[in-house]
Design an enzyme around this catalytic site. Sequence first.
Site, mmCIF file in Angstrom:
data_model
loop_
_atom_site.group_PDB
_atom_site.id
_atom_site.type_symbol
_atom_site.label_atom_id
_atom_site.label_comp_id
_atom_site.label_asym_id
_atom_site.label_seq_id
_atom_site.Cartn_x
_atom_site.Cartn_y
_atom_site.Cartn_z
ATOM 1 N N ARG A 139 11.837 -24.352 -5.676
ATOM 2 C CA ARG A 139 12.849 -24.181 -4.625
ATOM 3 C C ARG A 139 12.952 -22.715 -4.222
ATOM 4 O O ARG A 139 13.009 -22.375 -3.035
ATOM 5 C CB ARG A 139 14.227 -24.619 -5.138
ATOM 6 C CG ARG A 139 14.549 -26.081 -5.093
ATOM 7 C CD ARG A 139 16.010 -26.281 -5.492
ATOM 8 N NE ARG A 139 16.350 -27.686 -5.680
ATOM 9 C CZ ARG A 139 17.552 -28.117 -6.025
ATOM 10 N NH1 ARG A 139 18.534 -27.249 -6.235
ATOM 11 N NH2 ARG A 139 17.788 -29.414 -6.169
ATOM 12 N N GLU A 181 13.422 -32.189 -0.843
ATOM 13 C CA GLU A 181 14.003 -33.037 -1.892
ATOM 14 C C GLU A 181 14.854 -34.066 -1.180
ATOM 15 O O GLU A 181 15.987 -33.790 -0.788
ATOM 16 C CB GLU A 181 14.827 -32.212 -2.881
ATOM 17 C CG GLU A 181 13.991 -31.263 -3.712
ATOM 18 C CD GLU A 181 14.720 -30.735 -4.931
ATOM 19 O OE1 GLU A 181 15.615 -31.449 -5.452
ATOM 20 O OE2 GLU A 181 14.394 -29.614 -5.369
ATOM 21 N N GLU A 195 0.825 -1.206 0.000
ATOM 22 C CA GLU A 195 0.000 0.000 0.000
ATOM 23 C C GLU A 195 0.863 1.262 0.000
ATOM 24 O O GLU A 195 0.570 2.242 -0.693
ATOM 25 C CB GLU A 195 -0.925 0.011 1.220
ATOM 26 C CG GLU A 195 -1.880 -1.170 1.278
ATOM 27 C CD GLU A 195 -1.340 -2.344 2.089
ATOM 28 O OE1 GLU A 195 -2.137 -2.991 2.780
ATOM 29 O OE2 GLU A 195 -0.110 -2.611 2.020
ATOM 30 N N THR A 222 20.380 -38.760 1.102
ATOM 31 C CA THR A 222 20.516 -38.063 -0.183
ATOM 32 C C THR A 222 21.877 -37.378 -0.283
ATOM 33 O O THR A 222 22.509 -37.380 -1.351
ATOM 34 C CB THR A 222 19.386 -37.038 -0.346
ATOM 35 O OG1 THR A 222 18.135 -37.727 -0.382
ATOM 36 C CG2 THR A 222 19.553 -36.223 -1.616
ATOM 37 N N LEU A 269 13.276 -40.851 3.998
ATOM 38 C CA LEU A 269 12.847 -39.617 4.665
ATOM 39 C C LEU A 269 11.494 -39.170 4.124
ATOM 40 O O LEU A 269 10.638 -38.705 4.890
ATOM 41 C CB LEU A 269 13.890 -38.512 4.491
ATOM 42 C CG LEU A 269 13.570 -37.175 5.171
ATOM 43 C CD1 LEU A 269 13.267 -37.362 6.658
ATOM 44 C CD2 LEU A 269 14.708 -36.180 4.969
ATOM 45 N N LEU A 301 21.839 -28.390 -3.615
ATOM 46 C CA LEU A 301 20.514 -27.912 -3.220
ATOM 47 C C LEU A 301 20.454 -26.389 -3.149
ATOM 48 O O LEU A 301 19.875 -25.809 -2.233
ATOM 49 C CB LEU A 301 20.063 -28.535 -1.900
ATOM 50 C CG LEU A 301 19.668 -30.014 -1.975
ATOM 51 C CD1 LEU A 301 19.100 -30.485 -0.653
ATOM 52 C CD2 LEU A 301 18.674 -30.276 -3.094
ATOM 53 N N SER A 339 20.472 -37.707 11.755
ATOM 54 C CA SER A 339 20.290 -38.141 13.149
ATOM 55 C C SER A 339 21.605 -38.399 13.867
ATOM 56 O O SER A 339 21.787 -38.001 15.020
ATOM 57 C CB SER A 339 19.427 -39.410 13.195
ATOM 58 O OG SER A 339 18.110 -39.144 12.801
ATOM 59 N N TRP A 365 19.530 -37.957 -15.927
ATOM 60 C CA TRP A 365 18.309 -37.273 -15.464
ATOM 61 C C TRP A 365 17.108 -38.060 -15.930
ATOM 62 O O TRP A 365 17.094 -38.523 -17.071
ATOM 63 C CB TRP A 365 18.239 -35.833 -15.996
ATOM 64 C CG TRP A 365 19.353 -34.982 -15.540
ATOM 65 C CD1 TRP A 365 20.471 -34.644 -16.238
ATOM 66 C CD2 TRP A 365 19.475 -34.349 -14.265
ATOM 67 N NE1 TRP A 365 21.282 -33.834 -15.491
ATOM 68 C CE2 TRP A 365 20.680 -33.628 -14.266
ATOM 69 C CE3 TRP A 365 18.700 -34.287 -13.123
ATOM 70 C CZ2 TRP A 365 21.132 -32.883 -13.169
ATOM 71 C CZ3 TRP A 365 19.131 -33.537 -12.038
ATOM 72 C CH2 TRP A 365 20.322 -32.851 -12.072
#
Length: 375
Positions: free
Chosen positions: A195, A301, A60, A207, A306, A215, A233, A181
């Site tokens: 992303r 991703e 605004e 991963t 997971l 990433l 973990s 790919w």
Amino acid sequence: MTEDTVQIRSDAEGMALALAWAAKGMYITAPNPRIGCVIVRDGKVIAAGHTQQAGGPHAEIVAMRDAAARGVDVRGATAYVTLEPCSHYGRTPPCSNALIEAGLGRVVAAMVDPNPLVAGRGLAQLEAAGIAVTSGVLAGEANELNIGFFSRMRRGLPWVRLKVAASLDGATALDSGESQWITGPEARADGHAWRARAQAILTGIGTVKADDPQLTVRGVETPLPPRRVIVDSRLEISPDARILQGEPCWIVAAQANPEQEAALRAAGHELIHLPNSAGKVDLPALMRELGRREINEVHVEAGSKLNASLVREGCVDELLVYLAPSLIGPGQGMFDLPPLARLADQRTLRFHDVARVGNDLRIMARFAGESGRPG
């Protein structure tokens, strides 16, 4: 402003243009919502703007400054705003006060702000000052634009979007782990855009070990790059992992490893300890923590384990699935979920959007239930 010659013939048209302006702030406003404002007189756009980075002016204010720069008087005009004007002092003063002082004649809001600090008070303040108020115009579109912000305001949780890319027979990689790919370049570029709109990209140590990903966001200008979050973990991550290069990461652990923790902290990364009773990361607690840290949208991703844990523990709102027109045969799957004893126990989703992206299919599906998460 290219809208100078646009004729606004209805509230829906005015709000559609305001939403287009809001989208211009897609990658810069977090943790604030993406808001657009268009000021109209006699069907003509006389000013417009969108919210800037946190601490900067809201939509605004930007629009009224645009009007001032043009020498245009906004008194009596109509402002189309994609969210109820704020009525409280935060990083900036209340927009409702500014609209009243400027003498706007009417304010049309797409939605009432679910922020407890606002929650209808902005519109009530405008009405009390004699400004005509309308709300609920293109509310669905406005909700989509800020779905993460609204999730955080209503639930204290970010909106979690889990992305996978697979063949038509559901394989995300060969048994060897090779996956680059499966989908085409257009789908990969589209994935980077998703992303970019998130404030956090989440993955797991599996991963990181298997793919050594960065990433990061590529191909999209992101003044506020998403924070990378790694679920690890036992703190097994290698200091040479590519994801640890560049901007600091948040590493979420369940078990202590003082030597590893010290090295990671020395490199600028933050350790978050959230163990559950099984010695793994407490994923629901992680989502609450990300909400507390003002993360609106989380882009996941990760690998099948997971992915499955996040779904099983009710941490996912939406799936972003890219399907390639190919068959791979036996390989790694999307979700490492246990077999069901009864078909009645299947997890139900609803298709939200289906589109072609290059040669691939993009499916967006949301878990059933009012909250958007599995019930």
